[in-house]
Motif scaffolding. Structure first.
Motif, PDB file in Angstrom:
ATOM      1  N   VAL A  43       0.833  -1.198   0.000  1.00 45.72           N
ATOM      2  CA  VAL A  43       0.000   0.000   0.000  1.00 45.72           C
ATOM      3  C   VAL A  43       0.869   1.249   0.000  1.00 45.72           C
ATOM      4  CG1 VAL A  43      -1.692   1.283   1.357  1.00 45.72           C
ATOM      5  CG2 VAL A  43      -1.929  -1.158   1.114  1.00 45.72           C
ATOM      6  N   MET A  44       2.044   1.152   0.653  1.00 47.76           N
ATOM      7  CA  MET A  44       2.942   2.314   0.701  1.00 47.76           C
ATOM      8  C   MET A  44       3.856   2.374  -0.512  1.00 47.76           C
ATOM      9  SD  MET A  44       3.872   2.086   4.692  1.00 47.76           S
ATOM     10  CE  MET A  44       4.355   3.734   5.095  1.00 47.76           C
ATOM     11  N   ASP A  45       3.578   1.556  -1.544  1.00 42.68           N
ATOM     12  CA  ASP A  45       4.304   1.606  -2.820  1.00 42.68           C
ATOM     13  C   ASP A  45       5.734   1.108  -2.752  1.00 42.68           C
ATOM     14  OD1 ASP A  45       2.667   2.174  -4.821  1.00 42.68           O
ATOM     15  OD2 ASP A  45       2.919   4.339  -4.792  1.00 42.68           O
TER      16      ASP A  45
ATOM     17  N   ALA B   3     -13.453  -0.095  -4.987  1.00 44.25           N
ATOM     18  CA  ALA B   3     -13.495   0.216  -3.559  1.00 44.25           C
ATOM     19  C   ALA B   3     -14.320  -0.836  -2.823  1.00 44.25           C
ATOM     20  CB  ALA B   3     -14.078   1.606  -3.342  1.00 44.25           C
ATOM     21  N   VAL B   4     -15.437  -1.223  -3.435  1.00 45.01           N
ATOM     22  CA  VAL B   4     -16.278  -2.243  -2.803  1.00 45.01           C
ATOM     23  C   VAL B   4     -15.512  -3.556  -2.695  1.00 45.01           C
ATOM     24  CG1 VAL B   4     -18.400  -3.568  -3.046  1.00 45.01           C
ATOM     25  CG2 VAL B   4     -18.382  -1.162  -3.622  1.00 45.01           C
ATOM     26  N   ALA B   5     -14.808  -3.898  -3.770  1.00 45.61           N
ATOM     27  CA  ALA B   5     -14.028  -5.135  -3.744  1.00 45.61           C
ATOM     28  C   ALA B   5     -12.978  -5.078  -2.641  1.00 45.61           C
ATOM     29  CB  ALA B   5     -13.364  -5.348  -5.101  1.00 45.61           C
ATOM     30  N   LEU B  31      -4.761 -23.762   6.547  1.00 47.45           N
ATOM     31  CA  LEU B  31      -5.740 -23.282   5.571  1.00 47.45           C
ATOM     32  C   LEU B  31      -5.947 -21.782   5.708  1.00 47.45           C
ATOM     33  CD1 LEU B  31      -7.375 -24.526   3.379  1.00 47.45           C
ATOM     34  CD2 LEU B  31      -9.247 -24.798   4.966  1.00 47.45           C
ATOM     35  N   VAL B  32      -5.971 -21.305   6.949  1.00 50.33           N
ATOM     36  CA  VAL B  32      -6.121 -19.862   7.168  1.00 50.33           C
ATOM     37  C   VAL B  32      -4.971 -19.110   6.525  1.00 50.33           C
ATOM     38  CG1 VAL B  32      -5.929 -18.086   8.929  1.00 50.33           C
ATOM     39  CG2 VAL B  32      -7.526 -19.923   9.244  1.00 50.33           C
ATOM     40  N   ILE B  33      -3.746 -19.611   6.725  1.00 46.76           N
ATOM     41  CA  ILE B  33      -2.593 -18.915   6.144  1.00 46.76           C
ATOM     42  C   ILE B  33      -2.667 -18.943   4.623  1.00 46.76           C
ATOM     43  CG2 ILE B  33      -0.093 -18.891   5.982  1.00 46.76           C
ATOM     44  CD1 ILE B  33      -1.253 -18.055   8.630  1.00 46.76           C
ATOM     45  N   ASN B  34      -3.048 -20.104   4.096  1.00 48.03           N
ATOM     46  CA  ASN B  34      -3.118 -20.216   2.638  1.00 48.03           C
ATOM     47  C   ASN B  34      -4.138 -19.235   2.071  1.00 48.03           C
ATOM     48  OD1 ASN B  34      -2.697 -21.141   0.102  1.00 48.03           O
ATOM     49  ND2 ASN B  34      -4.018 -22.926   0.293  1.00 48.03           N
ATOM     50  N   SER B  35      -5.316 -19.181   2.681  1.00 49.27           N
ATOM     51  CA  SER B  35      -6.316 -18.288   2.095  1.00 49.27           C
ATOM     52  C   SER B  35      -5.991 -16.839   2.417  1.00 49.27           C
ATOM     53  CB  SER B  35      -7.723 -18.662   2.553  1.00 49.27           C
ATOM     54  OG  SER B  35      -7.777 -18.743   3.928  1.00 49.27           O
ATOM     55  N   PHE B  36      -5.234 -16.611   3.489  1.00 46.18           N
ATOM     56  CA  PHE B  36      -4.798 -15.226   3.715  1.00 46.18           C
ATOM     57  C   PHE B  36      -3.807 -14.793   2.637  1.00 46.18           C
ATOM     58  CE2 PHE B  36      -3.093 -11.538   5.714  1.00 46.18           C
ATOM     59  CZ  PHE B  36      -4.161 -11.042   6.417  1.00 46.18           C
ATOM     60  N   GLY B  37      -2.956 -15.740   2.218  1.00 44.82           N
ATOM     61  CA  GLY B  37      -2.061 -15.429   1.099  1.00 44.82           C
ATOM     62  C   GLY B  37      -2.850 -15.089  -0.150  1.00 44.82           C
ATOM     63  N   THR B  38      -3.934 -15.832  -0.381  1.00 44.23           N
ATOM     64  CA  THR B  38      -4.795 -15.513  -1.531  1.00 44.23           C
ATOM     65  C   THR B  38      -5.382 -14.123  -1.392  1.00 44.23           C
ATOM     66  OG1 THR B  38      -5.357 -17.841  -1.450  1.00 44.23           O
ATOM     67  CG2 THR B  38      -6.598 -16.476  -2.956  1.00 44.23           C
ATOM     68  N   LYS B  39      -5.778 -13.774  -0.160  1.00 44.46           N
ATOM     69  CA  LYS B  39      -6.324 -12.424   0.053  1.00 44.46           C
ATOM     70  C   LYS B  39      -5.267 -11.373  -0.234  1.00 44.46           C
ATOM     71  CE  LYS B  39     -10.261 -13.803   1.011  1.00 44.46           C
ATOM     72  NZ  LYS B  39      -9.786 -15.094   0.446  1.00 44.46           N
ATOM     73  N   THR B  40      -4.006 -11.681   0.103  1.00 46.96           N
ATOM     74  CA  THR B  40      -2.939 -10.726  -0.211  1.00 46.96           C
ATOM     75  C   THR B  40      -2.821 -10.534  -1.717  1.00 46.96           C
ATOM     76  OG1 THR B  40      -1.826 -11.681   1.671  1.00 46.96           O
ATOM     77  CG2 THR B  40      -0.575 -10.147   0.351  1.00 46.96           C
ATOM     78  N   VAL B  41      -2.880 -11.643  -2.452  1.00 48.05           N
ATOM     79  CA  VAL B  41      -2.824 -11.561  -3.922  1.00 48.05           C
ATOM     80  C   VAL B  41      -3.945 -10.671  -4.440  1.00 48.05           C
ATOM     81  CG1 VAL B  41      -3.072 -12.890  -6.019  1.00 48.05           C
ATOM     82  CG2 VAL B  41      -1.744 -13.803  -4.147  1.00 48.05           C
ATOM     83  N   LEU B  42      -5.168 -10.909  -3.926  1.00 49.64           N
ATOM     84  CA  LEU B  42      -6.311 -10.119  -4.378  1.00 49.64           C
ATOM     85  C   LEU B  42      -6.134  -8.655  -4.018  1.00 49.64           C
ATOM     86  CD1 LEU B  42      -9.291 -12.450  -3.493  1.00 49.64           C
ATOM     87  CD2 LEU B  42      -8.304 -11.975  -5.701  1.00 49.64           C
ATOM     88  N   LEU B  43      -5.608  -8.426  -2.794  1.00 47.82           N
ATOM     89  CA  LEU B  43      -5.422  -7.044  -2.355  1.00 47.82           C
ATOM     90  C   LEU B  43      -4.463  -6.307  -3.274  1.00 47.82           C
ATOM     91  CD1 LEU B  43      -5.544  -5.577   0.983  1.00 47.82           C
ATOM     92  CD2 LEU B  43      -3.288  -5.374   0.033  1.00 47.82           C
ATOM     93  N   ILE B  44      -3.374  -6.992  -3.647  1.00 51.75           N
ATOM     94  CA  ILE B  44      -2.403  -6.350  -4.543  1.00 51.75           C
ATOM     95  C   ILE B  44      -3.046  -6.031  -5.890  1.00 51.75           C
ATOM     96  CG2 ILE B  44      -0.281  -6.745  -5.809  1.00 51.75           C
ATOM     97  CD1 ILE B  44       0.623  -8.408  -3.399  1.00 51.75           C
ATOM     98  N   ALA B  45      -3.815  -7.019  -6.404  1.00 56.41           N
ATOM     99  CA  ALA B  45      -4.436  -6.817  -7.707  1.00 56.41           C
ATOM    100  C   ALA B  45      -5.419  -5.658  -7.666  1.00 56.41           C
ATOM    101  CB  ALA B  45      -5.137  -8.105  -8.143  1.00 56.41           C
ATOM    102  N   VAL B  46      -6.302  -5.667  -6.638  1.00 59.04           N
ATOM    103  CA  VAL B  46      -7.335  -4.620  -6.569  1.00 59.04           C
ATOM    104  C   VAL B  46      -6.701  -3.266  -6.284  1.00 59.04           C
ATOM    105  CG1 VAL B  46      -9.357  -3.859  -5.303  1.00 59.04           C
ATOM    106  CG2 VAL B  46      -9.123  -6.228  -5.921  1.00 59.04           C
ATOM    107  N   LEU B  47      -5.647  -3.285  -5.457  1.00 53.09           N
ATOM    108  CA  LEU B  47      -4.982  -2.029  -5.101  1.00 53.09           C
ATOM    109  C   LEU B  47      -4.414  -1.343  -6.336  1.00 53.09           C
ATOM    110  CD1 LEU B  47      -4.236  -0.562  -2.409  1.00 53.09           C
ATOM    111  CD2 LEU B  47      -1.980  -1.523  -2.719  1.00 53.09           C
ATOM    112  N   GLY B  48      -3.872  -2.154  -7.254  1.00 49.66           N
ATOM    113  CA  GLY B  48      -3.341  -1.580  -8.478  1.00 49.66           C
ATOM    114  C   GLY B  48      -4.402  -0.817  -9.252  1.00 49.66           C
ATOM    115  N   PHE B  49      -5.587  -1.431  -9.401  1.00 48.40           N
ATOM    116  CA  PHE B  49      -6.643  -0.754 -10.154  1.00 48.40           C
ATOM    117  C   PHE B  49      -7.226   0.411  -9.366  1.00 48.40           C
ATOM    118  CE2 PHE B  49      -6.577  -4.858 -12.289  1.00 48.40           C
ATOM    119  CZ  PHE B  49      -6.518  -4.416 -13.601  1.00 48.40           C
ATOM    120  N   LEU B  50      -7.231   0.267  -8.024  1.00 49.56           N
ATOM    121  CA  LEU B  50      -7.807   1.320  -7.189  1.00 49.56           C
ATOM    122  C   LEU B  50      -6.976   2.588  -7.297  1.00 49.56           C
ATOM    123  CD1 LEU B  50     -10.204   1.407  -5.228  1.00 49.56           C
ATOM    124  CD2 LEU B  50      -8.600   1.061  -3.380  1.00 49.56           C
ATOM    125  N   SER B  51      -5.647   2.421  -7.391  1.00 52.71           N
ATOM    126  CA  SER B  51      -4.798   3.613  -7.466  1.00 52.71           C
ATOM    127  C   SER B  51      -4.483   3.972  -8.913  1.00 52.71           C
ATOM    128  CB  SER B  51      -3.509   3.385  -6.683  1.00 52.71           C
ATOM    129  OG  SER B  51      -2.835   2.264  -7.199  1.00 52.71           O
TER     130      SER B  51
END
Lengths: 207, 100
Positions: A43-45, B3-5, B31-51
């Motif tokens: 988030v901080m780039d 933003a909703v995503a 399993l929690v760690i694995n799906s948290f890693g997936t959430k990180t992937v999604l966060l990075i992807a969505v963050l790119g489009f968000l910014s």
């Protein structure tokens, strides 16, 4: 907004690690902590820092902690938890001093911060001519700070060799029948015990 | 839209963290760690489009790969207690999570 939420998650996870007695769960939570920290860096780039954090924190160090757990025990020894005022005060004072130190620093993302005005413009302008690669971070790391990177790589390599020796050496000794702590051939001892149980005489020279 | 995503992903992260505290088995936590890693992937992807700068999508792919390898590594450890037992050597820790 996102970073504040991620920070809140980070603090929650850290408190969770503190409270847990189950060391396997603590190792898993520290992996989660690293993933959160990586997201925060993202988030901080700071994508390169984020990737290092994810690879080392969530990947390698989790494996190393599990390797340690395989050698030791899974549960933390139960002991009384009480708040000791001296250390707590010391920690709080250190934290306050660190926060006080950040007050002088330029705000995050400021364009006229010393970091952005000192060497960065020169890198941006001249590095494609001087070094070549289109990625400026690469040319900074591999050329301008080449010796620094070389030193870092050496340190990381030495650390990896040390850890592998610590974790892998023990197993090899065990496989060969040697207990590293006693220096006694366990198979020989077992043989002697077995012979004794069968009521046979010990061969001469054996203890 | 993005933003909703992002909000949905952050809520999922919160849920996963609460699950990581309360999970009662080893595999739940993995399993929690694995799906948290997936959430990180999604966060990075969505963050790119968000910014507005979706330049780091390939990095999200790399995270997904690393997450997969990490999960395999952790699972190997829970099974064998070692990374280097590549063969069918189950003589030392035959019953999986017993060492845990």
């Amino acid at each position: 907004m996102i970073d504040i939420l991620l920070f809140a998650f980070l603090m929650l996870t850290a408190l969770g690690i503190l409270r847990l007695r189950d060391l396997f769960a603590a190792a898993m939570l520290s992996s989660l902590f690293s993933l959160l920290a990586a997201s925060l860096f993202m988030v901080m780039d700071a994508v390169d820092v984020a990737f290092t954090e994810a690879a080392v924190g969530a990947g390698i160090s989790t494996i190393l902690m599990l390797a340690t757990l395989a050698i030791t025990k899974r549960q933390e020894k139960a002991r009384k938890r009480q708040l000791r005022p001296g250390p707590a005060l010391l920690v709080l004072a250190c934290g306050a001093m660190l926060i006080y130190g950040t007050l002088d620093m330029p705000h995050f993302g400021t364009a006229d911060a010393p970091v952005h005005t000192y060497l960065a413009p020169r890198y941006l302008e001249v590095s494609p001519i001087e070094v070549g690669p289109p990625n400026i971070v690469t040319s900074v790391l591999a050329s301008y700070r080449g010796y620094d990177t070389f030193g870092e790589t050496t340190v990381v390599f030495a650390a990896a060799v040390g850890v592998l020796l610590l974790l892998g050496g023990r197993r090899r000794f065990r496989d060969a029948g040697w207990d590293i702590t006693m220096g006694v051939d366990l198979r020989e001892v077992q043989e002697i015990v077995a012979r004794r149980q069968e009521g046979l005489k010990l061969p001469e020279g054996d203890p | 839209m993005f933003a909703v995503a992002m909000i949905a992903i952050l809520i999922c992260m919160a849920l996963l963290i609460s699950k990581a505290f309360t999970a009662d088995s080893v595999f739940d936590r993995i399993l929690v760690i694995n799906s948290f890693g997936t959430k990180t992937v999604l966060l990075i992807a969505v963050l790119g489009f968000l910014s507005g700068r979706p330049d780091f999508l390939d990095l999200a792919l790399l995270y997904a790969l690393m997450n997969f390898i990490g999960t395999i590594g952790v699972l190997r450890f829970t099974r064998y207690g070692d990374l280097s037992s590549m063969d069918q050597d189950t003589t030392q820790k035959p019953d999986g999570v017993e060492w845990l």
